[in-house]
Design an enzyme around this catalytic site. Structure first.
Site, PDB file in Angstrom:
ATOM      1  N   ASP A 179       0.847  -1.181   0.000  1.00  0.00           N
ATOM      2  CA  ASP A 179       0.000   0.000   0.000  1.00  0.00           C
ATOM      3  C   ASP A 179       0.893   1.246   0.000  1.00  0.00           C
ATOM      4  O   ASP A 179       1.851   1.334   0.783  1.00  0.00           O
ATOM      5  CB  ASP A 179      -0.917   0.006   1.221  1.00  0.00           C
ATOM      6  CG  ASP A 179      -1.989   1.076   1.128  1.00  0.00           C
ATOM      7  OD1 ASP A 179      -3.008   0.808   0.484  1.00  0.00           O
ATOM      8  OD2 ASP A 179      -1.796   2.172   1.700  1.00  0.00           O
ATOM      9  N   ILE A 180       0.609   2.200  -0.898  1.00  0.00           N
ATOM     10  CA  ILE A 180       1.393   3.441  -0.939  1.00  0.00           C
ATOM     11  C   ILE A 180       1.054   4.280   0.289  1.00  0.00           C
ATOM     12  O   ILE A 180      -0.119   4.572   0.550  1.00  0.00           O
ATOM     13  CB  ILE A 180       1.120   4.228  -2.222  1.00  0.00           C
ATOM     14  CG1 ILE A 180       1.468   3.387  -3.454  1.00  0.00           C
ATOM     15  CG2 ILE A 180       1.903   5.537  -2.235  1.00  0.00           C
ATOM     16  CD1 ILE A 180       1.138   4.055  -4.774  1.00  0.00           C
ATOM     17  N   ASN A 230      -2.245  12.779  -3.472  1.00  0.00           N
ATOM     18  CA  ASN A 230      -3.219  13.238  -4.466  1.00  0.00           C
ATOM     19  C   ASN A 230      -3.707  14.645  -4.157  1.00  0.00           C
ATOM     20  O   ASN A 230      -3.865  15.474  -5.060  1.00  0.00           O
ATOM     21  CB  ASN A 230      -4.411  12.274  -4.513  1.00  0.00           C
ATOM     22  CG  ASN A 230      -4.297  11.253  -5.630  1.00  0.00           C
ATOM     23  OD1 ASN A 230      -3.514  11.425  -6.558  1.00  0.00           O
ATOM     24  ND2 ASN A 230      -5.068  10.189  -5.546  1.00  0.00           N
ATOM     25  N   ASP A 245      -1.957   9.553 -10.732  1.00  0.00           N
ATOM     26  CA  ASP A 245      -1.998   8.429 -11.676  1.00  0.00           C
ATOM     27  C   ASP A 245      -0.601   8.065 -12.155  1.00  0.00           C
ATOM     28  O   ASP A 245      -0.272   6.880 -12.314  1.00  0.00           O
ATOM     29  CB  ASP A 245      -2.886   8.773 -12.870  1.00  0.00           C
ATOM     30  CG  ASP A 245      -4.370   8.745 -12.533  1.00  0.00           C
ATOM     31  OD1 ASP A 245      -4.717   8.268 -11.432  1.00  0.00           O
ATOM     32  OD2 ASP A 245      -5.173   9.212 -13.364  1.00  0.00           O
ATOM     33  N   GLU A 276      -4.701   2.492  -4.279  1.00  0.00           N
ATOM     34  CA  GLU A 276      -3.241   2.536  -4.191  1.00  0.00           C
ATOM     35  C   GLU A 276      -2.671   1.258  -3.609  1.00  0.00           C
ATOM     36  O   GLU A 276      -1.529   1.222  -3.151  1.00  0.00           O
ATOM     37  CB  GLU A 276      -2.793   3.733  -3.345  1.00  0.00           C
ATOM     38  CG  GLU A 276      -3.140   3.645  -1.875  1.00  0.00           C
ATOM     39  CD  GLU A 276      -4.525   4.177  -1.534  1.00  0.00           C
ATOM     40  OE1 GLU A 276      -4.740   4.517  -0.367  1.00  0.00           O
ATOM     41  OE2 GLU A 276      -5.385   4.264  -2.430  1.00  0.00           O
TER      42      GLU A 276
END
Length: 319
Positions: free
Chosen positions: A189-190, A197, A206, A233
């Site tokens: 997971d980012i 964002n 993106d 993500e």
């Protein structure tokens, strides 16, 4: 009234002008008709094949049976080995149909051809010839393949999607259970991607997702390892035949490669760069366990990595 010789000549002339590539073999397997559409499709003229059994050279570099040959030689039981798709009867009647890729020697193109072959009998029921028609289905096959890929590939990242992963996980689970080999999963997971964002906007977000996805894919060294965009993500890697120790090393390699990208993340409280929180789990599949449990273990491990400060990997504890 048209007499029989005139009827025969009319039928031959009609066949010559059919828009569908068509050839006819006699009972010895020699070509007796090779129409103009067949010449255009294959690049081989009628003069080159009429009276010979060299029609196969129009479709293959090495000698092998064409569909009509299998009927003449009574070898239709070999169709499954000769063609990608085969069935009886043909859509055109009492015969056979088949499809496969052909690298056409004369025109130098790889075409996906659909063939129909049917026997012709005399009034006494004796076989006198076999007619084969051929249609170029290359464009349709390529379009079909693209549609199939779209159904299982994430459009943004190019990785497999969740739908594909679910099916693949189930099949790998069963295979590993049969072979008695381990199955590992890495969930990634980012970290603080919402803040990323909010700071840069969704278009830059993106691009970040695509960069992370590509790095995950390039970090996998085996063709059997599968990277998936799990959603948002979050990503997932399926590693058949890999123990937890090996899966951990792969997770660490992914993490290091992401750091090398040095994607700026000024709103992250853990690093100036984009980082990952990773959960690793490994199970020896059996009838007493389920694929869902493997995912649950990896998910719990990932959240422990988050709770521990993020930018790290954590291994699930298994019995």
């Amino acid at each position: 009234m048209i007499n029989k010789p005139e009827q025969t000549e009319f039928a031959i002339n009609l066949m010559q002008h059919l828009v569908t590539a068509t050839f006819v073999l006699d009972t010895d397997g020699n070509v007796i008709i090779w129409n103009r559409s067949c010449e255009r499709l294959t690049g081989i003229t009628a003069d080159e094949v009429i009276g010979t059994s060299n029609h196969w050279k129009a479709f293959y570099s090495n000698h092998r049976l064409c569909l009509a040959d299998t009927i003449i030689e009574g070898r239709t039981n070999e169709l499954d080995n000769l063609y990608t798709v085969s069935a009886q009867p043909s859509v055109y009647g009492n015969g056979y149909k088949a499809e496969n890729w052909c690298v056409m020697p004369r025109i130098g193109k790889r075409l996906y051809l659909a063939a129909d072959a049917g026997p012709i009998y005399d009034n006494h029921g004796q076989l006198i010839a076999v007619v084969e028609t051929i249609r170029d289905q290359t464009d349709q096959k390529i379009a079909q393949k693209k549609l199939e890929e779209l159904a299982v590939v994430d459009e943004l990242t190019g990785l497999f999607n969740r739908r594909y992963f679910n099916d693949h996980l189930d099949s790998e689970w069963k295979r590993c259970a049969r072979e008695g080999s381990p199955l590992s999963v890495i969930l990634l997971d980012i970290d603080y991607f919402k803040q990323y964002n909010d700071n840069f906007g969704h278009l830059v977000g993106d691009e970040c997702l695509k960069s992370v996805a590509g790095t995950i894919q390039r970090s996998l060294l085996r063709g059997s390892d599968t990277a998936t965009r799990f959603g948002g993500e979050e990503f997932c890697v399926l590693l058949p035949g890999i123990q937890q120790k090996g899966a951990t090393k792969i997770a660490e390699r992914i993490c290091a490669n992401i750091e090398k990208l040095e994607i700026p993340h000024p709103t992250s409280p853990v690093s100036q760069w984009v980082t990952l929180s990773i959960g690793v789990a490994c199970i020896l599949p059996s009838e007493n366990d389920t694929p869902a449990n493997l995912l649950t273990l990896a998910d719990e491990a990932m959240y422990r990595a988050k709770a521990g400060g993020r930018n790290q990997s954590f291994c699930a504890e298994t019995d």
